[in-house]
Write an enzyme that holds these catalytic residues in place. Structure first.
Site: not given
Ligand SMILES: Cc1ncc(COP(=O)(O)O)c(CN[C@@H](CS)C(=O)O)c1O
Length: 414
Positions: A209, A232, A372
Site C-alpha cells: 500500500q 495495486k 485480511c
C-alpha cells in the site's frame, strides 16, 4: 498522454484513460473506491500487454529465435525499470513473484525456515496483513521461534516506545507494513529498520500500500527486503516484486525449483542460475512484466509526489466529512501525512456488510470485512469495517456521494 509539469493531478484527463470508470449499473455511474484491494488499469498498460501478445509473445531465456530474444530483453528490462523505480541497485535485487503474498512467502521459506531457531523472535506489528502475519506465525511454529507484536496505540499509530522495547538481540527479523491497508497509517519504516539493524536483525517491509502511491526508495529505508504487487499500482494482476539486497539474495537458497532457475543439472546435483533468475523457476509472468513496466512509466509521468499529495488530500477530506456525520466511527490517524489514501469506518448501528451492500445499490464500490487483518479488528473490537480507498482517478465529488448514501443505511438499519 503526458501529465508532466502539472502542480496537481489533472483527474479529468486521467479518467479518460480508464473506460471502466464510465460503466453504469442501474443507470448510475460506478464510483470505484476499492483501490487498496486492486486498482484500475490505464489504456497505456492494456496497450503494452496487447502489443506483447500481438507482436513478440514468446518464452524467455529459452529460445534463440528473434521473438524469444525480444521477449527476453523486454522481460529483463522490466526488472531494470522496477529497480530504478524503487531505488534498488539493479535487476539482481528484483525478483518477480505472483504477488506480495508470494514474495513474503519466498522470504519466509528461503530464509525463515532455514535460519530461524528456538530463542529467535520475529517482531511484527499488530496492524500486519495476513500475508505477513500468518506467514511468519506458521514459520515461527515450524522453527520454534517466537513472535512478538508491536502495539498499535489508540489513534492507530505504532507505539514506537514499545517497538524499542521489543526489538532486542533475540530479534531475528522485523517485518512491518509500510502503510496499513486497514488504518491507513504510514509507519516509520526507516526507524524500524534501524532498530532491527542495531540488534543484528533483518528488516522486511510490506510495501503493497506504499509503492503504488508515494515515492519509495529502498536504499533510504535501508530495508533488507521489500515487497509489493503490480495490481495495486495501475498494473496487471499476476505479478509482484520481492526486492532484496544482492548480498542477502546471494546467500538465500531457492525454495521453488525447475527450469530457468538452474545453471547445471546432473543426476546427482544441481547448481543455480545468477540473480534474480535463481528465484524465478518455470515460465514467468512475461506479459505482466511488460504491463508492470508500462504502469511504472505511467505513474512516473504523473509524478509519485503528486499522487501522494492527491491521495492524502482525498483521504483527509473523506476523514473530515465522515467525522462530521457524528455517528461514524473512524479508525487510524486523522487525515494528514501519517495517513495513506484510505479510510476505514463503521456507521453506528449498521453492520459493515449491510452498509457496503447499500453503497453498492448506489454503485459505490468499497470493501467490507476484516481486510485480511482479523487480529487488528479484534483489537479494535469490531467484527468488520467498511473501507474507502482512493487512487489517482478519484474525486471529492465521489467522496460526497459516499457520505450522502449513508442516509439510506440509517433509514434502513439505524
Ligand atoms: C498491506 C498488504 N500486504 C499484502 C497484501 C497482499 O497483496 P496480494 O497482491 O493480494 O498478494 C495486501 C492486499 N490487500 C488487499 C487484499 S486483502 C486489501 O483489500 O487490502 C495488502 O494490503
Amino acid at each position: 498522454m503526458s501529465h508532466q509539469n502539472l502542480e496537481s493531478l489533472d483527474v479529468e484527463a486521467i479518467r479518460e484513460e480508464f473506460p471502466i470508470l464510465e460503466r453504469e449499473f442501474d443507470g448510475q455511474q460506478v464510483v470505484y473506491l476499492d483501490n487498496a484491494a486492486t486498482t484500475q488499469t490505464p489504456d497505456a498498460v492494456v496497450d503494452a500487454m496487447s502489443e506483447y501478445y500481438r507482436t513478440y509473445n514468446a518464452n524467455v531465456h529459452r529460445g534463440i529465435h528473434h521473438l524469444s530474444q525480444e521477449a527476453s530483453i523486454r522481460y529483463e528490462e522490466a526488472h531494470d525499470r522496477v529497480a530504478e523505480f524503487i531505488g534498488a541497485d539493479g535487476r539482481e535485487e528484483i525478483v518477480f513473484t505472483k504477488n506480495t503474498t508470494e514474495a513474503e512467502n519466498l522470504l519466509a521459506y528461503s530464509w525463515g525456515l532455514n535460519e530461524l531457531e528456538p530463542g529467535d523472535t520475529v517482531v511484527l506489528t499488530e496492524m500486519e496483513h495476513h500475508a505477513s502475519l500468518v506467514t511468519w506465525q506458521q514459520v515461527a511454529k515450524r522453527t520454534g521461534a517466537d513472535v512478538a507484536y508491536v502495539r498499535v496505540d489508540d489513534d492507530g499509530r505504532l507505539d514506537m516506545d514499545h517497538a524499542r522495547e521489543l526489538i532486542d538481540d533475540e530479534t531475528a527479523i522485523v517485518s512491518a507494513v509500510h502503510v496499513s491497508n486497514t488504518l491507513g497509517t504510514v509507519n516509520p519504516v526507516s526507524e524500524l529498520t534501524e532498530l532491527a539493524h542495531d540488534h543484528g536483525a533483518l528488516a522486511f517491509i510490506d510495501g503493497a500500500q506504499a509503492v503504488p502511491n508515494r515515492p519509495v526508495d529502498v536504499g533510504e529505508i535501508d530495508a533488507d527486503f521489500y515487497a509489493f504487487s503490480g495490481h495495486k499500482m495501475a498494473g496487471p494482476t499476476g505479478i509482484g516484486v520481492l526486492y532484496g539486497k544482492e548480498a542477502l539474495f546471494e546467500e538465500l537458497e531457492p525454495y521453488l525449483y525447475g527450469g530457468g532457475m538452474i545453471r547445471k543439472v546432473t543426476f546427482e546435483e544441481s547448481t543455480w542460475a545468477d540473480l534474480p533468475w535463481k528465484f524465478e523457476p518455470g515460465t514467468p509472468p512475461i506479459a505482466e512484466a511488460v504491463g508492470l513496466h508500462a504502469a511504472i512509466d505511467w505513474l512516473e509521468d504523473l509524478g509519485m509526489d503528486r499522487i501522494r499529495q492527491h491521495e492524502e488530500e482525498l483521504a483527509a477530506y473523506a476523514y473530515d466529512q465522515l467525522a462530521a456525520e457524528g455517528d461514524v466511527d473512524l479508525y487510524g490517524p486523522e487525515g494528514g501525512p501519517d495517513r495513506g489514501g484510505l479510510v476505514s469506518f463503521n456507521l453506528e448501528g449498521v453492520h459493515a456488510h449491510d452498509l457496503t451492500s447499500i453503497l453498492n445499490d448506489h454503485t459505490i464500490a468499497v470493501r467490507a470485512g476484516d481486510h485480511c487483518t482479523q487480529p487488528l479488528h479484534d483489537k479494535l473490537g469490531v467484527p468488520a469495517s467498511t473501507r474507502a480507498s482512493f487512487y489517482v482517478y478519484n474525486t471529492r465529488e465521489e467522496v460526497d456521494k459516499l457520505v450522502a448514501a449513508l442516509d439510506d443505511a440509517r433509514q434502513l438499519f439505524a
